[in-house]
Design a protein around this motif. Structure first.
Motif, PDB file in Angstrom:
ATOM      1  N   VAL A  68       0.846  -1.205   0.000  1.00 29.62           N
ATOM      2  CA  VAL A  68       0.000   0.000   0.000  1.00 29.62           C
ATOM      3  C   VAL A  68       0.874   1.246   0.000  1.00 29.62           C
ATOM      4  O   VAL A  68       0.628   2.205  -0.758  1.00 29.62           O
ATOM      5  CB  VAL A  68      -0.945  -0.006   1.215  1.00 29.62           C
ATOM      6  N   GLN A  69       1.906   1.247   0.822  1.00 33.75           N
ATOM      7  CA  GLN A  69       2.788   2.407   0.928  1.00 33.75           C
ATOM      8  C   GLN A  69       3.479   2.713  -0.400  1.00 33.75           C
ATOM      9  O   GLN A  69       3.464   3.861  -0.873  1.00 33.75           O
ATOM     10  CB  GLN A  69       3.845   2.156   2.001  1.00 33.75           C
ATOM     11  N   ILE A  70       4.077   1.701  -1.015  1.00 31.53           N
ATOM     12  CA  ILE A  70       4.806   1.930  -2.264  1.00 31.53           C
ATOM     13  C   ILE A  70       3.844   2.241  -3.405  1.00 31.53           C
ATOM     14  O   ILE A  70       4.165   3.036  -4.298  1.00 31.53           O
ATOM     15  CB  ILE A  70       5.702   0.722  -2.609  1.00 31.53           C
ATOM     16  N   THR A  71       2.663   1.644  -3.388  1.00 33.34           N
ATOM     17  CA  THR A  71       1.658   1.963  -4.404  1.00 33.34           C
ATOM     18  C   THR A  71       1.353   3.455  -4.393  1.00 33.34           C
ATOM     19  O   THR A  71       1.290   4.106  -5.449  1.00 33.34           O
ATOM     20  CB  THR A  71       0.369   1.161  -4.170  1.00 33.34           C
ATOM     21  N   ASP A  72       1.151   4.012  -3.223  1.00 36.47           N
ATOM     22  CA  ASP A  72       0.857   5.445  -3.119  1.00 36.47           C
ATOM     23  C   ASP A  72       2.002   6.282  -3.690  1.00 36.47           C
ATOM     24  O   ASP A  72       1.773   7.267  -4.412  1.00 36.47           O
ATOM     25  CB  ASP A  72       0.606   5.823  -1.656  1.00 36.47           C
ATOM     26  N   LEU A  73       3.232   5.899  -3.383  1.00 35.89           N
ATOM     27  CA  LEU A  73       4.386   6.649  -3.897  1.00 35.89           C
ATOM     28  C   LEU A  73       4.438   6.613  -5.418  1.00 35.89           C
ATOM     29  O   LEU A  73       4.678   7.631  -6.073  1.00 35.89           O
ATOM     30  CB  LEU A  73       5.674   6.067  -3.317  1.00 35.89           C
ATOM     31  N   LEU A  74       4.212   5.430  -5.998  1.00 41.83           N
ATOM     32  CA  LEU A  74       4.290   5.280  -7.447  1.00 41.83           C
ATOM     33  C   LEU A  74       3.153   6.014  -8.150  1.00 41.83           C
ATOM     34  O   LEU A  74       3.362   6.693  -9.166  1.00 41.83           O
ATOM     35  CB  LEU A  74       4.275   3.795  -7.811  1.00 41.83           C
ATOM     36  N   ARG A  75       1.955   5.886  -7.623  1.00 46.41           N
ATOM     37  CA  ARG A  75       0.808   6.547  -8.253  1.00 46.41           C
ATOM     38  C   ARG A  75       0.919   8.069  -8.148  1.00 46.41           C
ATOM     39  O   ARG A  75       0.443   8.794  -9.023  1.00 46.41           O
ATOM     40  CB  ARG A  75      -0.492   6.036  -7.649  1.00 46.41           C
ATOM     41  N   ASN A  76       1.564   8.573  -7.110  1.00 46.10           N
ATOM     42  CA  ASN A  76       1.784  10.018  -6.992  1.00 46.10           C
ATOM     43  C   ASN A  76       2.739  10.538  -8.057  1.00 46.10           C
ATOM     44  O   ASN A  76       2.782  11.746  -8.327  1.00 46.10           O
ATOM     45  CB  ASN A  76       2.328  10.358  -5.597  1.00 46.10           C
ATOM     46  N   GLN A  77       3.507   9.624  -8.678  1.00 51.87           N
ATOM     47  CA  GLN A  77       4.386   9.979  -9.790  1.00 51.87           C
ATOM     48  C   GLN A  77       3.740   9.690 -11.140  1.00 51.87           C
ATOM     49  O   GLN A  77       4.412   9.678 -12.177  1.00 51.87           O
ATOM     50  CB  GLN A  77       5.698   9.196  -9.678  1.00 51.87           C
ATOM     51  N   SER A  78       2.425   9.437 -11.132  1.00 51.81           N
ATOM     52  CA  SER A  78       1.646   9.121 -12.347  1.00 51.81           C
ATOM     53  C   SER A  78       2.121   7.848 -13.023  1.00 51.81           C
ATOM     54  O   SER A  78       2.011   7.698 -14.247  1.00 51.81           O
ATOM     55  CB  SER A  78       1.688  10.301 -13.341  1.00 51.81           C
ATOM     56  N   LEU A  79       2.652   6.927 -12.225  1.00 54.41           N
ATOM     57  CA  LEU A  79       3.051   5.627 -12.745  1.00 54.41           C
ATOM     58  C   LEU A  79       1.918   4.625 -12.554  1.00 54.41           C
ATOM     59  O   LEU A  79       1.043   4.801 -11.695  1.00 54.41           O
ATOM     60  CB  LEU A  79       4.317   5.141 -12.034  1.00 54.41           C
ATOM     61  N   SER A  80       1.948   3.552 -13.340  1.00 58.68           N
ATOM     62  CA  SER A  80       0.827   2.614 -13.383  1.00 58.68           C
ATOM     63  C   SER A  80       0.984   1.480 -12.379  1.00 58.68           C
ATOM     64  O   SER A  80       1.064   0.306 -12.724  1.00 58.68           O
ATOM     65  CB  SER A  80       0.642   2.056 -14.796  1.00 58.68           C
TER      66      SER A  80
END
Length: 311
Positions: free
Chosen positions: A37-49
């Motif tokens: 969950v934590q890393i998902t939030d970081l990646l999605r905040n960078q507009s990554l899929s």
């Protein structure tokens, strides 16, 4: 859906004409969905899929996430024309990770971690093949050599650690870096992006041509501002560390977990390892490996499989 080397499992659900994926990560088997969950939030905040998370329950180890489809890079990259496009896109995503350095709540990929991972080859592979433990003084020397080899990996950016063709999905309907769907990143750390490049190009599960490897190294250098000579040393060092780790992990998966097909993958990883150890800066580490780590001959792989059957 196909699982991975962990205790997690995945089911595709159809809800009102749309698909979702149910991740089952049993806490009683050591799984924890909170890092995902934590890393998902970081990646999605960078507009990554990274897949959108619709619901999660850490205590039950359940998570309902976006279904990114079935177009894994590993399934599509057999076409040489498509392969180059896929790997170009994957390398471009690594440039995005370079801007993710101010992450105080992500653990560092430090020397102790490099050493702990590399020890898997001495803890699992060598005893499985030789029937004997590595002497303490020999292992201490090995760990010192690993620390020395990885000392120049000084970047402090997000590293997904399992960035390879079976964890990447092709989403051509999206734009830019979002075309690369990301999976299996819950073990991310702060370290050197070169590690993820090694993961991508020295893929334990598929052969990546020399042409693709050379082209993508050049693309990475051009996008990241690295100088070629220091890059080559870090690439080789992290490649050697990673491949030693994988040889140990694949042995453990077979011997401890009964996953008997993993020894079949070790010869490819060994080939990468020998290539990495050819760098002039790793001469002493190569000498240690030559003296203490038996190559994965058919007889040595059979010794590992015999322990699977015995277990």
């Amino acid at each position: 859906m196909a699982g991975d080397a962990s205790n997690r499992s995945y089911d595709r659900l159809k809800l009102g004409g749309e698909n979702r994926v149910l991740m089952v990560a049993p806490p009683e088997k050591g799984e924890d969905i909170r890092p995902f969950v934590q890393i998902t939030d970081l990646l999605r905040n960078q507009s990554l899929s990274a897949p959108e998370i619709f619901a999660s329950d850490p205590e039950l180890g359940l998570m309902l996430i976006e279904d990114l489809g079935d177009d894994l890079f590993a399934r599509l990259a057999g076409d040489p024309v498509v392969e180059r496009e896929l790997y170009d896109a994957a390398v471009d995503v690594l440039a995005t990770f370079g801007g993710m350095s101010e992450l105080t709540d992500v653990a560092p990929y430090d020397t102790a971690t490099y050493q702990r991972e590399a020890r898997l080859v001495t803890e699992w592979y060598i005893p499985a093949v030789t029937g004997a433990k590595v002497a303490e003084e020999d292992e201490a020397q090995f760990l010192d050599l690993i620390a020395e080899a990885c000392a120049n990996a000084t970047e402090n950016t997000l590293v997904l650690r399992d960035y390879h063709a079976e964890n990447l999905l092709w989403l051509p309907e999206r734009g830019g870096n979002a075309r690369v769907g990301l999976l299996d990143y819950q073990d991310a750390l702060l370290g050197d992006r070169v590690y993820d490049l090694v993961s991508l190009l020295e893929d334990a599960r598929r052969d990546v041509s020399n042409g693709i490897q050379n082209a993508e190294k050049k693309r990475f250098l051009e996008s990241g501002g690295f100088e070629e000579r220091p890059f080559q040393q870090v690439y080789s060092a992290l490649g050697a560390q990673r491949n030693l780790k994988i040889v140990g992990i694949f042995t453990r998966l077979a011997v401890r977990d009964g996953k008997a097909h993993y020894p079949d993958l070790i010869p490819r990883v060994w080939g990468y390892l020998m290539g990495d150890l050819g760098h002039p800066s790793l001469t002493v580490l190569k000498d240690w490996v030559d003296r203490h780590v038996p190559p994965p001959t058919p007889a040595n792989l059979a010794a590992i499989r015999d322990k699977v059957h015995a277990g």
